[in-house]
Design a protein around this motif. Structure first.
Motif, PDB file in Angstrom:
ATOM      1  N   PHE A  51     -94.552 -58.053 -41.352  1.00  0.00           N
ATOM      2  CA  PHE A  51     -93.880 -57.869 -42.807  1.00  0.00           C
ATOM      3  C   PHE A  51     -92.660 -57.337 -42.879  1.00  0.00           C
ATOM      4  N   LEU A  52     -92.215 -56.381 -41.922  1.00  0.00           N
ATOM      5  CA  LEU A  52     -90.908 -55.797 -42.067  1.00  0.00           C
ATOM      6  C   LEU A  52     -90.121 -57.185 -41.666  1.00  0.00           C
ATOM      7  N   ARG A  53     -90.463 -57.891 -40.917  1.00  0.00           N
ATOM      8  CA  ARG A  53     -89.425 -58.987 -40.429  1.00  0.00           C
ATOM      9  C   ARG A  53     -89.344 -59.890 -41.709  1.00  0.00           C
ATOM     10  N   ALA A  54     -90.406 -60.215 -42.175  1.00  0.00           N
ATOM     11  CA  ALA A  54     -90.522 -61.157 -43.463  1.00  0.00           C
ATOM     12  C   ALA A  54     -89.565 -60.499 -44.515  1.00  0.00           C
ATOM     13  N   TYR A  58     -86.134 -62.083 -46.132  1.00  0.00           N
ATOM     14  CA  TYR A  58     -85.999 -62.408 -47.757  1.00  0.00           C
ATOM     15  C   TYR A  58     -84.614 -61.418 -48.094  1.00  0.00           C
ATOM     16  N   TYR A  59     -84.356 -60.296 -47.700  1.00  0.00           N
ATOM     17  CA  TYR A  59     -83.203 -59.431 -47.915  1.00  0.00           C
ATOM     18  C   TYR A  59     -82.022 -60.299 -47.500  1.00  0.00           C
ATOM     19  N   SER A  61     -81.649 -63.432 -47.145  1.00  0.00           N
ATOM     20  CA  SER A  61     -81.354 -64.622 -47.757  1.00  0.00           C
ATOM     21  C   SER A  61     -80.830 -64.402 -49.368  1.00  0.00           C
ATOM     22  N   TYR A  62     -81.502 -63.201 -49.808  1.00  0.00           N
ATOM     23  CA  TYR A  62     -81.282 -63.079 -51.177  1.00  0.00           C
ATOM     24  C   TYR A  62     -79.434 -62.566 -51.383  1.00  0.00           C
ATOM     25  N   TYR A  63     -79.039 -61.644 -50.033  1.00  0.00           N
ATOM     26  CA  TYR A  63     -77.610 -61.578 -50.391  1.00  0.00           C
ATOM     27  C   TYR A  63     -76.711 -62.702 -49.706  1.00  0.00           C
ATOM     28  N   PHE A  64     -77.391 -63.529 -48.926  1.00  0.00           N
ATOM     29  CA  PHE A  64     -76.599 -64.962 -48.757  1.00  0.00           C
ATOM     30  C   PHE A  64     -76.195 -65.461 -49.817  1.00  0.00           C
ATOM     31  N   VAL A  65     -77.304 -66.070 -50.895  1.00  0.00           N
ATOM     32  CA  VAL A  65     -77.303 -66.467 -51.930  1.00  0.00           C
ATOM     33  C   VAL A  65     -76.196 -65.917 -52.904  1.00  0.00           C
ATOM     34  N   LEU A  66     -76.118 -64.526 -53.088  1.00  0.00           N
ATOM     35  CA  LEU A  66     -75.126 -63.874 -54.078  1.00  0.00           C
ATOM     36  C   LEU A  66     -73.796 -64.028 -53.326  1.00  0.00           C
ATOM     37  N   ASN A  67     -73.655 -64.175 -51.996  1.00  0.00           N
ATOM     38  CA  ASN A  67     -72.101 -64.275 -51.632  1.00  0.00           C
ATOM     39  C   ASN A  67     -71.682 -65.581 -51.344  1.00  0.00           C
ATOM     40  N   LEU A  68     -72.355 -66.650 -52.041  1.00  0.00           N
ATOM     41  CA  LEU A  68     -71.849 -68.099 -51.801  1.00  0.00           C
ATOM     42  C   LEU A  68     -70.656 -68.057 -52.636  1.00  0.00           C
ATOM     43  N   PRO A  69     -69.825 -69.166 -52.221  1.00  0.00           N
ATOM     44  CA  PRO A  69     -68.539 -69.054 -52.831  1.00  0.00           C
ATOM     45  C   PRO A  69     -68.553 -69.841 -54.123  1.00  0.00           C
ATOM     46  N   PHE A  70     -69.818 -70.644 -54.290  1.00  0.00           N
ATOM     47  CA  PHE A  70     -69.541 -71.306 -55.800  1.00  0.00           C
ATOM     48  C   PHE A  70     -70.056 -70.398 -56.918  1.00  0.00           C
TER      49      PHE A  70
END
Length: 71
Positions: A51-54, A58-59, A61-70
């Motif tokens: 559960f901690l790994r999942a 998730y955490y 990937s959420y910040y990866f999407v927020l930091n996209l250059p688009f």
């Protein structure tokens, strides 16, 4: 002369027995859950580690999407 009123019985209240059984069953379920969560599932990881790994994936990937250059 006063009318006869029946005396209350000295038997236990059946609700008390049900509460003891209910709390005992809850105790057994909690202990079983704790034991089951400490058993290794996949390799050396138990359920808590999975559960901690999942959550970490998730955490991240959420910040990866927020930091996209688009925009």
């Amino acid at each position: 002369m006063r009318p006869h009123t029946p005396r209350p019985s000295r038997r236990r209240n059946p609700r008390g027995q049900a509460m003891v059984e209910y709390s005992f069953i809850n105790w057994i379920l909690v202990v079983a859950l704790i034991v089951a969560m400490n058993v290794p599932m996949f390799g050396k990881m138990n359920v808590i580690d999975l559960f901690l790994r999942a959550y970490q994936i998730y955490y991240d990937s959420y910040y990866f999407v927020l930091n996209l250059p688009f925009p």
